[in-house]
Design a protein around this motif. Sequence first.
Motif, short mmCIF file in Angstrom:
data_model
loop_
_atom_site.label_atom_id
_atom_site.label_comp_id
_atom_site.label_asym_id
_atom_site.label_seq_id
_atom_site.Cartn_x
_atom_site.Cartn_y
_atom_site.Cartn_z
N PRO A 77 -2.51 -13.22 -1.03
CA PRO A 77 -2.65 -13.68 -2.42
C PRO A 77 -3.05 -15.14 -2.49
N THR A 90 3.65 -7.81 -4.21
CA THR A 90 2.26 -8.24 -4.31
C THR A 90 1.49 -7.90 -3.04
N ARG A 94 -1.64 -5.26 -2.85
CA ARG A 94 -2.93 -5.77 -2.38
C ARG A 94 -3.39 -5.03 -1.13
#
Length: 230
Positions: A77, A90, A94
């Motif tokens: 990220p 996250t 992803r």
Amino acid sequence: MTVWDRPEPPDRPVPLDRERIVAAALSLADEGGLEAVSLRKVAARLNAGPMRLYGYIATKEELFDLLVDEVYAEVLPEERTDEWREALRTLAHRTRRAALRHEWLADLLGGRPTLGPNGLAVAEAMLSALDGLADVDTVMRAVGTVNAYVIGAIRGEIANLRAERATGLSKRDWQRAAGPRLSRALATGAFPALSKAVYDGTDVDPETTFATGLDWVLDAVAAKLTRSSA
């Protein structure tokens, strides 16, 4: 010595470097899967002789390591959060999105970790999200548990996508085609739990399924971290 530690040979008449080689391999993999990737095919795409590539990459396995590390750059990220659940969530989402863009990634996830810069950065991000919340062994097992779920879920989703393409049947089409056989089996009464799941369960989309399962895994990790720190 890994491929990342070995120096590249000097430029020759046809300019080459690992970046160009990996970019060509990536396009081949995205077009036709890992079976479409070989040093010979990569060389042909670069208008270079196959033997030229061996100065940069010794084996196809090294090429696959480089491919995985290239995609790991998409997993990292741009911003970091200090909340461990959000950090791991996250990274998981992803990773899933990267695998849906590059379906061949599902075949290479798991096993021995790659030692490229992006792969190491992803590992660091996962471990550092939990750093200080428990002893190092608990942290490593927590990360391993999350990874096991993410990899298994991704492989299952990609397998279903491949089955749809191979058969030409969408999920709904397959359910309609298989419905009579399944209905006859359930009507025997031999599979009561399965029958309840089929007739009473809610069918949700893959992203919701992934997110829900991930939250359950993170709940379990949270409980373990709480007990470990008590």
